[in-house]
Design an enzyme around this catalytic site. Structure first.
Site, PDB file in Angstrom:
ATOM      1  N   ARG A  81      31.349  23.255  17.911  1.00  0.00           N
ATOM      2  CA  ARG A  81      32.048  22.696  19.059  1.00  0.00           C
ATOM      3  C   ARG A  81      32.679  23.778  19.927  1.00  0.00           C
ATOM      4  O   ARG A  81      32.635  23.702  21.164  1.00  0.00           O
ATOM      5  CB  ARG A  81      33.107  21.689  18.585  1.00  0.00           C
ATOM      6  N   LYS A 137      42.477  29.515  41.096  1.00  0.00           N
ATOM      7  CA  LYS A 137      42.684  28.170  40.552  1.00  0.00           C
ATOM      8  C   LYS A 137      41.806  27.989  39.317  1.00  0.00           C
ATOM      9  O   LYS A 137      40.838  27.220  39.302  1.00  0.00           O
ATOM     10  CB  LYS A 137      42.373  27.124  41.619  1.00  0.00           C
ATOM     11  N   LYS A 196      50.315  35.002  52.157  1.00  0.00           N
ATOM     12  CA  LYS A 196      49.971  33.607  52.416  1.00  0.00           C
ATOM     13  C   LYS A 196      51.054  32.948  53.273  1.00  0.00           C
ATOM     14  O   LYS A 196      52.045  33.575  53.652  1.00  0.00           O
ATOM     15  CB  LYS A 196      49.782  32.870  51.094  1.00  0.00           C
ATOM     16  N   GLU A 205      46.622  35.305  55.283  1.00  0.00           N
ATOM     17  CA  GLU A 205      46.224  33.927  55.552  1.00  0.00           C
ATOM     18  C   GLU A 205      46.874  33.456  56.848  1.00  0.00           C
ATOM     19  O   GLU A 205      48.082  33.640  57.041  1.00  0.00           O
ATOM     20  CB  GLU A 205      46.667  33.030  54.399  1.00  0.00           C
ATOM     21  N   ASP A 254      42.666  29.354  57.227  1.00  0.00           N
ATOM     22  CA  ASP A 254      42.945  28.292  56.266  1.00  0.00           C
ATOM     23  C   ASP A 254      42.929  26.925  56.936  1.00  0.00           C
ATOM     24  O   ASP A 254      43.724  26.647  57.845  1.00  0.00           O
ATOM     25  CB  ASP A 254      44.307  28.526  55.608  1.00  0.00           C
TER      26      ASP A 254
END
Length: 294
Positions: A98, A146, A178, A212, A233
């Site tokens: 597994r 992410k 950002k 960004e 963005d």
């Protein structure tokens, strides 16, 4: 990134999680001396990733287990295709099964999804008004941060197997200013171009600086500061084209935000250099693989 030690640490931790005090089913049903052979078989088509990880899971359980791959990472496979053969003590094969499948199924799922996005970029060349990117021969599909905690190296490696490219590995690799950074700077009276110049004075000459932006009027400030990459963005297609024109090859242009297979060809046709896709790792479906006994 995905070194043998990283693989070994991860599969050992996974095996310990799955059988912290042994596999009581195998220990009470399978004779200790039993030997067996099984094949890793594809239940659907896809792109392979994780051959070495699959083998490492069995080796960590019992070094005498033999794993013979029949495919290499990055290669496509069809439903029903045998991808590897494993031979050894049946108890240990079943105990590690597994964990070996969990890694390989997820990594192959990421590689398969990435390959689909890369294929979608190729469709852009057939669209009216297509423009080639400045920085590369074809727009690149890249991943994001992410990722699943603890599995980033595996997931980013799988993206490469699918024909994609990696964004920065982590926060230590490159400067990325950002929207929240920009907002915090604005509260201190620091504009974007000044912030970029200040960053440039503090980092080494090889450190990449990405910024960004979420509005066209921010692009001149990012260029004036000397940004290496400008991320557009959640721009509309029209604004993305305008952004590419404004930048004019003076920085790498990255498009980001809610990228889907259906949308990617149109975005790539605007001439952006890079499209970042968080879904490659945060919304992927594992490929169905199984271990069939000979």
């Amino acid at each position: 990134m995905l070194t043998r030690q990283v693989i070994r640490n991860a599969v050992e931790a996974a095996l310990a999680e799955d059988a912290p005090n042994g596999d009581i089913t195998c220990e009470t049903t399978i004779p200790a001396q039993a030997q067996g052979e099984a094949r890793l078989t594809a239940r659907e088509q896809g792109v392979m990733s994780g051959v070495d990880v699959f083998a490492a899971a069995f080796a960590a359980q019992n070094p005498t287990i033999e794993v013979t791959p029949h495919i290499a990472d990055g290669e496509r496979f069809e439903s029903g295709q045998a991808l590897a053969t494993v031979r050894g003590p049946v108890r240990d094969l079943l105990t590690a099964e597994r964990v070996a499948l969990n890694f390989t199924q997820r990594m192959s799922g990421i590689a398969t999804m990435t390959s689909a996005f890369v294929g979608a970029v190729a469709q852009a060349e057939q669209l009216p008004g297509y423009r080639a990117p400045y920085a590369y021969a074809r727009t690149r599909i890249v991943d994001t941060r992410k990722t699943t905690p603890g599995l980033r190296a595996f997931e980013k490696y799988a993206v490469v197997c699918g024909g994609g490219h990696n964004h920065r590995y982590g926060l230590s690799d490159a400067v990325m200013v950002k929207d929240n950074h920009v907002a915090a700077l604005a509260e201190q009276g620091i504009d974007l171009s000044g912030a970029i110049r200040h960053i440039r004075e503090q980092v080494g000459h090889t450190t990449h600086i990405e910024v960004e932006v979420d509005r066209l009027d921010q692009i001149p400030q990012a260029l004036a500061g000397g940004a290496d990459t400008i991320m557009l963005d959640n721009f509309s297609l029209d604004d993305t084209r305008r952004g590419v024109d404004l930048i004019g090859g003076r920085a790498i242009v990255e498009a980001s935000g809610t990228m889907t297979l259906e949308r990617v060809p149109s975005v790539a046709a605007t001439g952006v250099d890079v499209i970042s896709v968080g879904a490659l790792t945060h919304s992927v479906r594992s490929i169905d693989l199984g271990l069939d006994w000979a």
